[in-house]
Each structure stands twice: as structure tokens, then as C-alpha cells.
Design an enzyme around this catalytic site. Structure first.
Site, PDB file in Angstrom:
ATOM      1  CG  ASP A 391     -14.893  22.246  -2.321  1.00 31.77           C
ATOM      2  OD1 ASP A 391     -14.718  21.906  -3.498  1.00 31.77           O
ATOM      3  OD2 ASP A 391     -15.624  23.194  -1.989  1.00 31.77           O
ATOM      4  CD  GLU A 501     -24.879  33.888 -14.144  1.00 32.46           C
ATOM      5  OE1 GLU A 501     -25.943  34.009 -13.536  1.00 32.46           O
ATOM      6  OE2 GLU A 501     -24.801  33.577 -15.343  1.00 32.46           O
ATOM      7  CE  LYS A 548     -18.175  20.278 -18.073  1.00 31.11           C
ATOM      8  NZ  LYS A 548     -19.085  19.159 -18.315  1.00 31.11           N
ATOM      9  N   GLY A 677     -14.752  21.031  -8.683  1.00 32.97           N
ATOM     10  CA  GLY A 677     -15.511  21.003  -9.927  1.00 32.97           C
ATOM     11  C   GLY A 677     -14.993  21.984 -10.957  1.00 32.97           C
ATOM     12  CG  ASN A 787     -20.475  20.914  -3.907  1.00 30.08           C
ATOM     13  OD1 ASN A 787     -20.434  21.503  -2.825  1.00 30.08           O
ATOM     14  ND2 ASN A 787     -19.642  21.166  -4.879  1.00 30.08           N
TER      15      ASN A 787
END
Length: 878
Positions: A391, A501, A548, A677, A787
Site C-alpha cells: 500500500d 481535512e 469523489k 487508492g 482496506n
């Protein structure tokens, strides 16, 4: 084209996926466990249930009291290596075949079996005690007799359960009430999805307005819930109160749910149970990892078959030298038993003890502290890895986001020019009103004022369009009233579902616009002058993997203006914002610097426009069928001709010593694939920075393909290149695997490095499985988040990194490390040494047994090829 790939029929190999998601046992569908249906749940009345629901019992055991012994024995004797010794020992019950005392055969076999049974029993007992502890946890339940205590295993669908702060949610529930003044609560979901950031949950508005929690039993209301499924990020349901005039209907979404295995982080909540037992989201997402057998053990098992073949040949030769005289078939069996040492039973014991020592050495290595071995049966696998799949975020990178760039199209601000942004924000809130009028007069410095207003609008938008909530802590206690009232900066902690964020909100605070308060319906910002700006939150559209993007509609309380803010990936925002000539180019430039890019836009709405939208939006949310499609259609009606405000660039820095570690692995002949991702440009830049792709290597970026012909042409173009790294998106990968699975895997396996971006968790596991099937080589998967669990469990060796996304990947892995750089020593030193020592140990044991069998053959020859045991021969000679 000179070297076209022939258009062959699609070849799909049947894959056996042992990860059950539809029940708690392999026979759940046979017994009706897989027949999941929607349900209507009446608040506080479990007796009104329409169907039978499973008990709220957690069971992680592999066996029960009756299947334990047969199950353990079956798993031991399904391999030839162990079955051979069982048949050998059983043959001694036949008098004609007995060569000595029974204990000489049964004691070694019994010793091995007892160790195995004890080990399995200890694991089962530990699992039983863990399950019993969870099932015996006490909760408070609202009933007509008041508040009563109930065990977790006694909770039923329809019960009203009270969950305190820092207490685990015992079942899947709908959030009805909270003790928090802001009308919401936070959840810790790290044991469900692997993310350490808290999630904001909202109660049903109708029940939150009731005076007391006991009033929940006095109203006539029910919840309609969809059928149980594995999706932990979505939910469709409705809440109906029938005794009102008129009846009240509210739509329910994921924001109104409390899934089991999460923990309440703030306040005390009341919820109604809708799913229990094997229908829980957490249980349905728990896959039983396949029992991993090391390649070395399979090779030893194969070698055992070869030795057994040699044993049969030697026995036939000895009988043939006797000219098959007398009862020669019994002599064959006696010789098979006599030379049985060719296949030594001590090999199994020695190898198991050796693996325990190797695992202990890994855990005690001071150069890789914190390493945990969870699968002590496959340490030698680490030394035979051919493909490493890793990952990116949190594994190769630190998962610590730092704001780096603000781009307005005509001007960009970096880390060295953030003071200019701060001055623009300061002037926007401190300039006197008459100066603002003067700036609009002819001859004023329009360029300066225009840039200042654009910067202000961009910072204001970034400070509003998010799901971040400030939480105030004082002396370790959350939500102190005094701290919250005065908005003390030292007590404030930001919580959100994404570290991106949080970094954006922290940046707006650094330039002067601080988020100081937020609840279900309002948000407060503090300006550089200390003024508090109040905004009413009208609607929130959360970020999803499919959309998205995320959006929010707010009303400025001071001016009454209604504004729709939205941020998202450039691929979706490019079709939403007004025409411009710089968005695509600047997004590519920032991504090539390794930054994660978000596009921010806004749209002003009139009161009439918003009222029309709200009516259509509420109607779509109340729909039971195709709710998500109808809601998305209504939201898209707003997402047109939006004003582009800015681009934001956030950097995720590499972990320590990632580059030398990848270089060591590459020099060892291990091919590294990065599965992430993130967007294509960011993934490509990270691959370059980490030296996953060397400086002198070309990179082939696989164009987006949607059809079979496009995939065919792009594969042909890629086939002409040599020694070239491949970068491909998840959508294009899906198309290639659908039509040209064999051809694509053949070309990809020849690449020195492969980067798969926009990759879903299921695609990660699929890639691992395809590599195993097509190459036959060993794979190792490394990840740090929830994930990555499916990829880790599918690989031959799964390595979990304890990162910021929790310990879910670490707990599901075969080996757990604290930093990616420890992987080099784990594979190159411990893996290699474990394999070499296991091989040397097996050779020593087999050679020793061959020497004993050779001596036995010589003695048998001395006695005219008779099947006489060695010790009997010594007695006769004596």
C-alpha cells in the site's frame, strides 16, 4: 500493427474464495442463514418481530465440543506426510505385520498429535474466553419496568439499549437520542474499518426532541431497515412515528447508525437494535483467513511421497531377490515397515520446533523492535518472496498530511509565502467599511483588492466545506463546558474521517480563520480580530468513493446569503465548474510534485432555489427503492456552472528509510507492486520519490480504456516497450482483466515495477490472487489499514504495519512490524536464515534416516533377504 495480440475468448478461471460473508458457518445457506430480508422494527417491542432473528452471540471459534477432535485430526491427516505415519502405526495391530513393540510406533505419533491437539485446544479456549467476555458484557435496556440490565448475548432486535461513553456498541442500532448538548456523538471505528479518526453520528430528529429517554416507549413508532449486507459505509432506512398528527417520516442514512464493534467516544446514547448475531455488519465483514501452508511444508510433503516410492521399490527388490517365495505379499508389507525409517517421523517434530525457534528469534531481534509473529508455521516463506505488493498511504508514506500549496489560477502560494495569505485574510476582516467602498471606486487598485478578495473567498470556502468537528479537552475530559464556551485554543482537538481535512482546517487556523465550534446544524468561525462568524448548516453531502467529492450548503447568519460549497477530485470537478483554461494543467503540475490535489468551488443560491432543491432532496431521501440514484440525481441539479475558487495541495511525506529498503528488495530480485487508492499523478510521483521506479527507467502510463478494442490497442502499445514500469488505474485494470486477463498478467509480470492507482480493496486481493495463479511464485502483501486486510490475507505472507489507521491490518497479518524499513531485515535476514536452516535440518534428518535404512537393508541381506529387524539381527549374531 506488427505484433497484434490475438483476440481470444475470455478465459475465466473458477476461483474458490474461502472468505465467507453470508453467515457464521459454512452451511449457513443450507440452514437458511443466507436468506436476509428487510425488516420493520418497533421501538421497545421485540415481541412484534416479523421473523426470527439470530441471537446476538459472537462466536470466533473454529470448532465446537463435538467437532474439535475430528476437525483437528482431519486437518492433520489430510496430508500424506502425517497419513503415512498413521497407517504405519495402525499396521502394527496386525500380528503378521508386527515388527516390534507397539510403543515404538505409537509413542512418537502420539507425541506429535498430543502437542498439536494441546496447541489447538489452548487457542480454542482462549478464543472461547474472549467470546464469553464479549457476550457477557452488561448493558442497560429501557423497558416498561424501567431500566434493566441485560447481557450482550441477551439483546434482541427491537430493544432500546443505552450505551455509555467508552463502551462498545453491542449490536447494529439506529441512533435515537444522546446526552450531548450539540445533539450528536462521535464514534471510534478503528476496530471496524481500521480508521483512527472519529466519526460524527446524528440521532433521529423526532426522538431527540422528546423530553426524556423513557418517552421512547410511549410513542408508537417503528424503523424500516434494509436487508443485512456487508456495506459498512451505506444504509437505507426510514423512521415512522404513527401517533403524531400528521405522522412523521424521516429518512435514515449511515449518519444515523451505530454499528457493532464501534466505541462511543462522547456522551451517552440510546439506540434501537436492528441487526444481531451473524447479521451484524462487523460479523459479515469478518472473513476467516485461509489456513496458510508454507511452500516448504508442501515440498517436504512431496519429498515424502518420493521417499515412499523409493521405499516401495526397495521392498519389491528385496522380495524379488527371494524369488517371491511363500507369502510374498506379506513380506512386501513387512519390508515396507522395516524400511519405514526412510520417511522419518522425527522430521515433523524437528521442523515444528525449528520454526518456533525462528519465530522467537524474529520477535527478540532488537534491530526490528515491536515485530510480532502471528503465524509461526511459515517463517521460511519470508525468504522465498518473489513479488511484494505494498500500500502507499501510511505504509510507504507517513500518513501525516501537511498543507503545501494554494493555487488561485493566476497566483500560487507555497509554504514560504503563507504570510501573504494571512495578510489578505486579516485585511478582509479588518478593513473599514468606507475603505471597501473606496476600493470599488474608479481608479482604485483593483488588482490588489481582487486578489485579496479571491484569497479570502478561497480560505473561507476551505474553512467551511469539510466534516471536521472541534472537540475541546481539558485534563483528559472531553467537551468541557467552560473550554467550549471560550473556545480555548489549547484545549481544542480536530476530529474528522480523513487526515486530509484536518490538515486543511489546521491551515485555515494558521492563516487567521479558525473553526471553533460545530454541531448538527451550525458552524462557528473566528476571524483574526476575534469576531465569531455563525453559519447555519442546511445540507451536507458526504464524500464517497463513487462520487469523489463532498459538498455543504450553509447560510451566513450575518447576511442571510445561502452558498453551496463543494470540493473534490479534479476528474469530477472539471465537469462541474465554469470553463477555465488552467485547471487541468495546474492539477497535473501539483500532482507531479507529489501533492494530493483537491478542487474547491462555490455557487450562490437564492432562497427560492434552495427551497425548491430541499423539497426534491427530502422526497428523494424518503424513497426506499433506488434511493442513492435519486438522491444523486437531485444533487447533480445543483452541480452546474460552479465558480472555481482554488486548488489545494497536501503532501504526505515518505517514511524513514523507504528508499534504501526498496533498493535492497529490488537488488534481491523481488519485484515491487504498489497498490493505492490515490490518483494517478500522485501515485506516480510517490513511486519516483521512493525510487520504486529508478531514474533511468521509462514509465508507461496506461491510457484509460472502457471497451475491449481500446484495451486491445493499448496492450499492443505497451507490448512494444521493454524494461518499462507500468502505471494503470483501477478502472482500466478491470477492463483488461475482463477481456485479456492472461495477456495483461504476462506483460505486467515482465515489468520491473507496477503501480495500480484508484485501486479498490477487492481489486488488491484480486491482483494478489492472479499473481499466485499466473506465476506460481510466492507473494507478500504489506499494508496498514482496514482496506488492506483482504490483500494481506490473500497473500502467501501478510505483513501489517501498525500505523495511524489502527491495528486491523496488523492483527489480520501473519507478521506485524512498526515501520516499513523493518521489512528489509525481516525478509533478507530472518526469512533467508529460516529457509536455509529449515532446509539444512530436513536434509540432516532425512540423511540420518537413510543411513539407518541402509544398515537395515545390509542386515536383511545377511539373513538371506529376510525381513528381520536390526535389533533382532544383533541378538541372533550374539
Amino acid at each position: 500493427m506488427t505484433d497484434n495480440i490475438p483476440l481470444q475468448p475470455v478465459r475465466h478461471k473458477k476461483r474458490h474464495d474461502n472468505k465467507r460473508r453470508d453467515g457464521c458457518c459454512p452451511w449457513s445457506r443450507c440452514c437458511g442463514g443466507g436468506d436476509f430480508r428487510p425488516r420493520t422494527v418497533w421501538l421497545g417491542h421485540p415481541e412484534k418481530r416479523e421473523q426470527r432473528y439470530p441471537r446476538n452471540v459472537i462466536n470466533n471459534q473454529k470448532y465446537n465440543f463435538f467437532t474439535f477432535l475430528p476437525g483437528v485430526l482431519f486437518n492433520q491427516f489430510k496430508y500424506f506426510f502425517n497419513l503415512y505415519f498413521l497407517l504405519l502405526a495402525c499396521s502394527q495391530f496386525v500380528n503378521e505385520l508386527r515388527l516390534g513393540a507397539l510403543y515404538t510406533y505409537w509413542v512418537p505419533l502420539g507425541f506429535v498429535l498430543i502437542i498439536t491437539i494441546v496447541r489447538e485446544a489452548v487457542e480454542e479456549i482462549r478464543c472461547f474466553l474472549r467470546d464469553k467476555e464479549v457476550n457477557s458484557q452488561i448493558y442497560s435496556k429501557l423497558s416498561t419496568r424501567g431500566t434493566v440490565k441485560v447481557k450482550s448475548s441477551g439483546i434482541q432486535v427491537g430493544d432500546l439499549i443505552i450505551v455509555e461513553k467508552n463502551q462498545r456498541v453491542p449490536a447494529d442500532m439506529i441512533f435515537l437520542r444522546t446526552s450531548e448538548r450539540n445533539g450528536s456523538c462521535f464514534l471510534r471505528t478503528d476496530q471496524l474499518d481500521g480508521e483512527t479518526d472519529w466519526k460524527l453520528r446524528l440521532p433521529v430528529a423526532c426522538t431527540q426532541r422528546l423530553p426524556t429517554a423513557a418517552d421512547l416507549l410511549q410513542i408508537r413508532s417503528f424503523v424500516y431497515a434494509e436487508e443485512p449486507n456487508i456495506d459498512i459505509h451505506n444504509f437505507i432506512g426510514t423512521f415512522t412515528r404513527e401517533d403524531g398528527d400528521p405522522p412523521v417520516n424521516e429518512s435514515l442514512s449511515i449518519e444515523n447508525t451505530l454499528w457493532a464493534s464501534t466505541v462511543i467516544a462522547s456522551g451517552t446514547v440510546v439506540g434501537v437494535v436492528i441487526y444481531t448475531g451473524k447479521e451484524l455488519r462487523s460479523v459479515m465483514n469478518t472473513s476467516n483467513p485461509r489456513h496458510k501452508i508454507g511452500l516448504f511444508d508442501l515440498e517436504v510433503n512431496c519429498l515424502t511421497k518420493i521417499l515412499f516410492g523409493a521405499l516401495v521399490v526397495v521392498s519389491l527388490v528385496m522380495v524379488a531377490l527371494q524369488h517371491f517365495a511363500g507369502r510374498w505379499y506379506l513380506q512386501i508389507f513387512r519390508f515396507l515397515l522395516l524400511f519405514s525409517n526412510i520417511v522419518p517421523i522425527s522430521l515433523r517434530v524437528n521442523l515444528d520446533m525449528g520454526k518456533m525457534v525462528f519465530s522467537w528469534m524474529i520477535k527478540k531481534d532488537s534491530k526490528i523492535p515491536g515485530t510480532v509473529v502471528r503465524a509461526s508455521t511459515i517463517p521460511e516463506q519470508l525468504g522465498r518472496i518473489s513479488y511484494l505488493l505494498t500500500d502507499k498511504t501510511g505504509t510507504l508514506t507517513q500518513n501525516e498530511m501537511v498543507f503545501r500549496r494554494l493555487h488561485l489560477g493566476t497566483v500560487a502560494y507555497g509554504m514560504d509565502s503563507m504570510d501573504e495569505v494571512q495578510s489578505h485574510v486579516f485585511s478582509a476582516y479588518t478593513q473599514p467599511p468606507h475603505d471597501l467602498q473606496a476600493s470599488r471606486a474608479p481608479g482604485a487598485t483593483k488588482v490588489r483588492k481582487t486578489i485579496s478578495s479571491r484569497v479570502h473567498e478561497a480560505v473561507k470556502a476551505i474553512a467551511l466545506v469539510h466534516n471536521v468537528t472541534p472537540v475541546y479537552e481539558s485534563n483528559g475530559v472531553t467537551d468541557q463546558a467552560e473550554a467550549e464556551q471560550h473556545y480555548e485554543d489549547t484545549c481544542r482537538v480536530y476530529q474528522a474521517s480523513s487526515p486530509d481535512e484536518v490538515s486543511l482546517v489546521q491551515w485555515t487556523e494558521s492563516v487567521g480563520l479558525t473553526l471553533v465550534g460545530r454541531d448538527q446544524s451550525s458552524m462557528q468561525l473566528r476571524t483574526p480580530s476575534g469576531q465569531i462568524l455563525n453559519f447555519t448548516i442546511l445540507q451536507i453531502f458526504p464524500f464517497t468513493y463513487e462520487s469523489k467529492r463532498m459538498g455543504i450548503i450553509v447560510r451566513d447568519e450575518s447576511s442571510g446569503e445561502i452558498t453551496f460549497y463543494m470540493k473534490g477530485a479534479d476528474v469530477v470537478m472539471a465537469g462541474v465548474v465554469q470553463y477555465n483554461d488552467w485547471l487541468e494543467e495546474e492539477c497535473g503540475n501539483m500532482a507531479r510534485e507529489g501533492l494530493r490535489v483537491l478542487v474547491v468551488a462555490k455557487k450562490s443560491l437564492t432562497e427560492e432555489q434552495y427551497q425548491d432543491f430541499e423539497a426534491r432532496y427530502i422526497q428523494a431521501k424518503l424513497s426506499v427503492h433506488d434511493r442513492s440514484l435519486k438522491v444523486a440525481t437531485v444533487i447533480e441539479s445543483l452541480e452546474m456552472e460552479m465558480e472555481l475558487l482554488c486548488l489545494t495541495g497536501v503532501e504526505d511525506q515518505l517514511q524513514a528509510d523507504v528508499r534504501p529498503t526498496l533498493e535492497i528488495l529490488r537488488n534481491a530480485g523481488i519485484k515491487v507492486w504498489m497498490l493505492t487508492g490515490d490518483k494517478l499523478e500522485t501515485a506516480t510521483c510517490t513511486a519516483k520519490n521512493a525510487h520504486l521506479v529508478t531514474r533511468n527507467q521509462d514509465i508507461h502510463v496506461f491510457r484509460p480504456v472502457t471497451t475491449r478494442s481500446e484495451a486491445h490497442l493499448e496492450l499492443n502499445a505497451f507490448r512494444r516497450k521493454h524494461d518499462c514500469a507500468l502505471v494503470i488505474s483501477g478502472d482500466s485494470l478491470e477492463v483488461c482483466l475482463k477481456y485479456y486477463e492472461y495477456e495483461f498478467m504476462e506483460l505486467a509480470c515482465q515489468c520491473p515495477a507496477v503501480v495500480c492507482c484508484r485501486c479498490a480493496p477487492t481489486q488488491k486481493a484480486q491482483i494478489v490472487r492472479l499473481l499466485q495463479e499466473r506465476t506460481g511464485k510466492l507473494t507478500c502483501a504489506v499494508g496498514d489499514g482496514g482496506n488492506d486486510v483482504s490483500m494481506i490475507q490473500e497473500a502467501d505472507c501478510g505483513v501489517g504495519v501498525e500505523g495511524k489507521e489502527g491495528k486491523q491490518a496488523s492483527l489480520a497479518a501473519d507478521f506485524s512490524i512498526t515501520q516499513f524499513k523493518h521489512l528489509g531485515r525481516l525478509l533478507m535476514v530472518h526469512g533467508r536464515n529460516s529457509y536455509k536452516r529449515s532446509a539444512a535440518l530436513s536434509q540432516f534428518v532425512i540423511h540420518r534416516s537413510l543411513c539407518i535404512s541402509t544398515m537395515q537393508a545390509v542386515f536383511s541381506s545377511v539373513f538371506y533377504f529376510a525381513s528381520v529387524p536390526l535389533y533382532q539381527g544383533f541378538l541372533i549374531i550374539g
